[in-house]
Design a protein around this motif. Structure first.
Motif, PDB file in Angstrom:
ATOM      1  N   PRO A 126     -27.130 -13.451 -88.546  1.00 33.51           N
ATOM      2  CA  PRO A 126     -28.420 -13.001 -88.012  1.00 33.51           C
ATOM      3  C   PRO A 126     -28.305 -12.465 -86.597  1.00 33.51           C
ATOM      4  CG  PRO A 126     -28.678 -15.091 -89.158  1.00 33.51           C
ATOM      5  CD  PRO A 126     -27.213 -14.805 -89.129  1.00 33.51           C
ATOM      6  N   GLY A 127     -28.986 -11.331 -86.360  1.00 35.50           N
ATOM      7  CA  GLY A 127     -28.937 -10.704 -85.047  1.00 35.50           C
ATOM      8  C   GLY A 127     -29.994 -11.262 -84.107  1.00 35.50           C
ATOM      9  N   TYR A 128     -30.164 -10.581 -82.983  1.00 33.08           N
ATOM     10  CA  TYR A 128     -31.092 -11.039 -81.948  1.00 33.08           C
ATOM     11  C   TYR A 128     -32.476 -10.448 -82.180  1.00 33.08           C
ATOM     12  CZ  TYR A 128     -27.199 -12.844 -79.189  1.00 33.08           C
ATOM     13  OH  TYR A 128     -26.115 -13.562 -78.762  1.00 33.08           O
ATOM     14  N   TYR A 129     -33.499 -11.232 -81.828  1.00 33.40           N
ATOM     15  CA  TYR A 129     -34.870 -10.738 -81.820  1.00 33.40           C
ATOM     16  C   TYR A 129     -35.115 -10.012 -80.500  1.00 33.40           C
ATOM     17  CZ  TYR A 129     -36.286 -13.500 -85.899  1.00 33.40           C
ATOM     18  OH  TYR A 129     -36.418 -14.006 -87.154  1.00 33.40           O
ATOM     19  N   PRO A 130     -35.608  -8.773 -80.537  1.00 33.35           N
ATOM     20  CA  PRO A 130     -35.899  -8.098 -79.264  1.00 33.35           C
ATOM     21  C   PRO A 130     -37.059  -8.781 -78.544  1.00 33.35           C
ATOM     22  CG  PRO A 130     -36.731  -6.815 -81.117  1.00 33.35           C
ATOM     23  CD  PRO A 130     -35.939  -7.945 -81.704  1.00 33.35           C
ATOM     24  N   SER A 131     -36.989  -8.791 -77.231  1.00 35.34           N
ATOM     25  CA  SER A 131     -38.026  -9.424 -76.417  1.00 35.34           C
ATOM     26  C   SER A 131     -38.909  -8.351 -75.796  1.00 35.34           C
ATOM     27  CB  SER A 131     -37.390 -10.286 -75.320  1.00 35.34           C
ATOM     28  OG  SER A 131     -38.372 -10.838 -74.489  1.00 35.34           O
ATOM     29  N   ASN A 132     -40.234  -8.531 -75.914  1.00 29.77           N
ATOM     30  CA  ASN A 132     -41.184  -7.592 -75.329  1.00 29.77           C
ATOM     31  C   ASN A 132     -41.491  -7.909 -73.874  1.00 29.77           C
ATOM     32  OD1 ASN A 132     -41.413  -6.315 -77.820  1.00 29.77           O
ATOM     33  ND2 ASN A 132     -43.047  -7.698 -78.487  1.00 29.77           N
ATOM     34  N   LYS A 133     -41.117  -9.083 -73.407  1.00 29.97           N
ATOM     35  CA  LYS A 133     -41.410  -9.490 -72.041  1.00 29.97           C
ATOM     36  C   LYS A 133     -40.270  -9.054 -71.123  1.00 29.97           C
ATOM     37  CE  LYS A 133     -44.079 -13.533 -73.495  1.00 29.97           C
ATOM     38  NZ  LYS A 133     -44.223 -15.007 -73.402  1.00 29.97           N
ATOM     39  N   PRO A 134     -40.595  -8.459 -69.986  1.00 27.22           N
ATOM     40  CA  PRO A 134     -39.530  -8.050 -69.052  1.00 27.22           C
ATOM     41  C   PRO A 134     -38.830  -9.250 -68.452  1.00 27.22           C
ATOM     42  CG  PRO A 134     -41.706  -7.747 -68.063  1.00 27.22           C
ATOM     43  CD  PRO A 134     -41.944  -8.109 -69.490  1.00 27.22           C
ATOM     44  N   GLY A 135     -37.508  -9.152 -68.353  1.00 27.41           N
ATOM     45  CA  GLY A 135     -36.726 -10.225 -67.756  1.00 27.41           C
ATOM     46  C   GLY A 135     -36.397 -11.370 -68.683  1.00 27.41           C
ATOM     47  N   VAL A 136     -36.859 -11.312 -69.949  1.00 32.70           N
ATOM     48  CA  VAL A 136     -36.588 -12.377 -70.914  1.00 32.70           C
ATOM     49  C   VAL A 136     -35.501 -11.909 -71.868  1.00 32.70           C
ATOM     50  CG1 VAL A 136     -37.553 -13.842 -72.723  1.00 32.70           C
ATOM     51  CG2 VAL A 136     -38.948 -13.224 -70.736  1.00 32.70           C
ATOM     52  N   GLU A 137     -34.437 -12.680 -71.968  1.00 31.65           N
ATOM     53  CA  GLU A 137     -33.329 -12.303 -72.832  1.00 31.65           C
ATOM     54  C   GLU A 137     -33.726 -12.433 -74.307  1.00 31.65           C
ATOM     55  OE1 GLU A 137     -29.938 -14.610 -71.908  1.00 31.65           O
ATOM     56  OE2 GLU A 137     -29.732 -13.833 -69.863  1.00 31.65           O
ATOM     57  N   PRO A 138     -33.236 -11.539 -75.146  1.00 25.41           N
ATOM     58  CA  PRO A 138     -33.542 -11.652 -76.587  1.00 25.41           C
ATOM     59  C   PRO A 138     -32.927 -12.907 -77.172  1.00 25.41           C
ATOM     60  CG  PRO A 138     -31.867  -9.969 -76.194  1.00 25.41           C
ATOM     61  CD  PRO A 138     -32.394 -10.373 -74.843  1.00 25.41           C
ATOM     62  N   LYS A 139     -33.618 -13.476 -78.156  1.00 25.20           N
ATOM     63  CA  LYS A 139     -33.166 -14.715 -78.779  1.00 25.20           C
ATOM     64  C   LYS A 139     -32.615 -14.432 -80.175  1.00 25.20           C
ATOM     65  CE  LYS A 139     -36.398 -17.741 -76.318  1.00 25.20           C
ATOM     66  NZ  LYS A 139     -37.446 -18.775 -76.463  1.00 25.20           N
ATOM     67  N   ARG A 140     -31.646 -15.245 -80.565  1.00 26.38           N
ATOM     68  CA  ARG A 140     -31.053 -15.119 -81.899  1.00 26.38           C
ATOM     69  C   ARG A 140     -31.537 -16.273 -82.767  1.00 26.38           C
ATOM     70  NH1 ARG A 140     -24.670 -14.580 -82.618  1.00 26.38           N
ATOM     71  NH2 ARG A 140     -25.152 -12.398 -82.989  1.00 26.38           N
TER      72      ARG A 140
END
Length: 507
Positions: free
Chosen positions: A236-250
């Motif tokens: 499973p890949g990473y979920y893109p984050s819509n919030k600035p400065g927040v790293e995407p989560k896997r």
């Protein structure tokens, strides 16, 4: 190592049927068949899966059997010469191969995931000198994984085992070798398809932190990659984050390996590639049956419904007068709209651990956790796992009896009453109106025709009503007829139009 294999094969060739059955039963293989079939099966086991534990078991069976024959004086001369000959003893070394046998699942797995310091000469010397059995290493606490509602475990192919780095490199590789039993292969092949190419019975790989204090959630190490029989498996890949400065989560989920495995008695090889950055991880292999949200909902309907009387007693408990409180609660409102999808509830449920009476819809809650498992209550934002969910029997009954309200209120005696939404005001006519008090005269047409006599109700003459909006449907010709010039020859002005019903249009 080659000398050990030859020695193990020679010992296996001298085994009787009972010895072969004991050996095969130790590793979970089938013990049925003729002697030559058992010998072939045992030799294949030695050739491909000769781990230290297996080698010790072979020597244990061999030495136990011929020790008894020696006491009875029945050892052939050839066997006596073999015993008198110096035996090969492997030097003391640090092994990086750890074996795990699961007798309950009839599966054998061998993995290069942990290390152990074993002094074979001293161990076998103690055993051969009659000092008792081999010393048993104290059992360490095992790593436990959290239970996943959408995965029902059928067999444990490999217990959670620590990933141990073999060198100082940042990128490590840890291989694992195992074989499926005929029963497990049959379960996979006969299972239904959840979607094209994905069956409900699967072999999954789970990875977590090496922590024995509590059950661990799935957690991937950095730079994770999984290779199954020389083919890479998708992770499973990473979920893109819509919030600035927040790293995407896997999303860390079980990794399905079934489509790349040999669905036969052949040996499967799995290699876990991971980044060594100081944290310790463990991996486990499981044969599972993947469930759907519809199946979990059906199970919840069977075992998770709370009786309406128990729910009513809970309402009374919530509204019970607290002598220490200065505020008395006479009722509590509960919405019949699901906070998740803003639609009317169909299967109202909440967690047993929740302190509120508000429910959410179990159908949408399970579907959302099937896509992205969080298991958090949408009302209080606290954990609400599947095992804690219960269907509110009282609210389910209310939903069938109250179809024209979106909200109810529970009273102190456990009863309830609907709270209907305020209806929108209806305006007739669809324009603001102004009441002009008391005029009974006047004309309604420009030609001087007197208006009809007003009706009298309760001895009072109704007031005239003046329409303050312009008549947009009037034609230009009618507008010209209503216009008059001032006595001083000023500009024309538009006169209000009078209607027979007493309404006047203001301009």
């Amino acid at each position: 190592m080659a000398a050990e294999l030859v020695e193990a094969k020679n010992m296996v060739m001298s085994f009787r049927v009972s010895d072969l059955q004991m050996l095969l039963g130790f590793v979970g293989r089938s013990k049925s068949g003729l002697k030559h079939e058992l010998v072939t099966r045992a030799l294949q086991l030695v050739q491909f899966d000769c781990s230290p534990e297996l080698f010790k078991k072979i020597k244990e069976i061999y030495e136990t059997r011929y020790a008894k024959l020696s006491d009875a004086g029945q050892i052939p001369q050839q066997q006596q010469q073999q015993q008198q000959a110096p035996q090969h003893r492997p030097p003391q070394e640090t092994l990086s191969i750890h074996s795990s046998y699961d007798r309950s699942s009839n599966a054998v797995a061998r993995t290069a995931l942990s290390t152990a310091n074993i002094d074979y000469p001293s161990l076998y010397g103690k055993y051969l000198n009659g000092l008792g059995r081999l010393p048993v290493k104290p059992a360490k606490p095992e790593v436990q994984l959290v239970k996943l509602p959408f995965y029902s475990i059928l067999d444990e192919l490999l217990k959670p085992t620590e990933l141990v780095p073999q060198n100082n490199e940042k990128l490590q590789e840890s291989p694992c070798v195992f074989a499926l039993t005929p029963r497990q292969v049959e379960l996979i092949r006969n299972s239904r398809e959840l979607q094209p190419g994905v069956r409900s019975v699967q072999v999954v790989l789970r990875i977590c932190y090496t922590d024995t204090r509590c059950p661990q959630e799935d957690q991937y190490p950095p730079n994770i990659a999984v290779k199954v029989n020389h083919s890479y498996c998708s992770v499973p890949g990473y979920y893109p984050s819509n919030k600035p400065g927040v790293e995407p989560k896997r999303p860390c989920r079980p990794i399905n390996l079934t489509h790349l495995m040999y669905l036969s008695s052949a040996t499967n090889r799995i290699t876990v590639i991971w980044g060594n950055y100081g944290k310790s991880y463990s991996v486990g292999l499981f044969l599972v049956r993947q469930m759907t949200s519809a199946e979990l909902l059906q199970r919840l309907r069977v075992i998770g419904i709370k009786h309406p009387e128990l729910c009513k007693a809970l309402v009374k408990e919530k509204l019970r007068l607290d002598p220490e409180s200065e505020i008395a609660t006479t009722g509590v409102r509960v919405s019949l709209i699901c906070p998740l999808v803003k639609m009317r509830l169909s299967v109202p449920c909440r967690a047993e651990t929740c302190a509120h009476l508000q429910c959410f819809d179990a159908v949408f809650y399970l579907q959302m956790n099937e896509k992205k498992p969080t298991w958090m209550c949408p009302v209080c934002d606290k954990p609400a796992t599947y095992d804690q969910l219960m269907i509110d029997g009282l609210l389910s009954k209310i939903l069938t009896e109250c179809e024209d309200a979106d909200e109810i209120e529970y009273l102190v005696d456990g009863s309830w009453c609907p709270i209907k939404a305020e209806k929108e005001r209806s305006y007739s006519p669809q324009c603001p109106i102004l009441v002009v008090g008391g005029s009974t005269g006047g004309t309604s047409e420009a030609n001087g025709v007197p208006p009809p006599a007003p009706s009298v109700e309760n001895g009072k003459v109704p007031a005239d009503v003046v329409d303050l909006t312009l008549d947009s449907s009037s034609s230009e010709e009618e507008d010209d007829d209503d216009e008059e010039e001032d006595d001083d020859g000023g500009p024309k002005r538009k006169l209000p139009r009078l209607y027979k019903n007493g309404l006047a249009s203001a301009c």
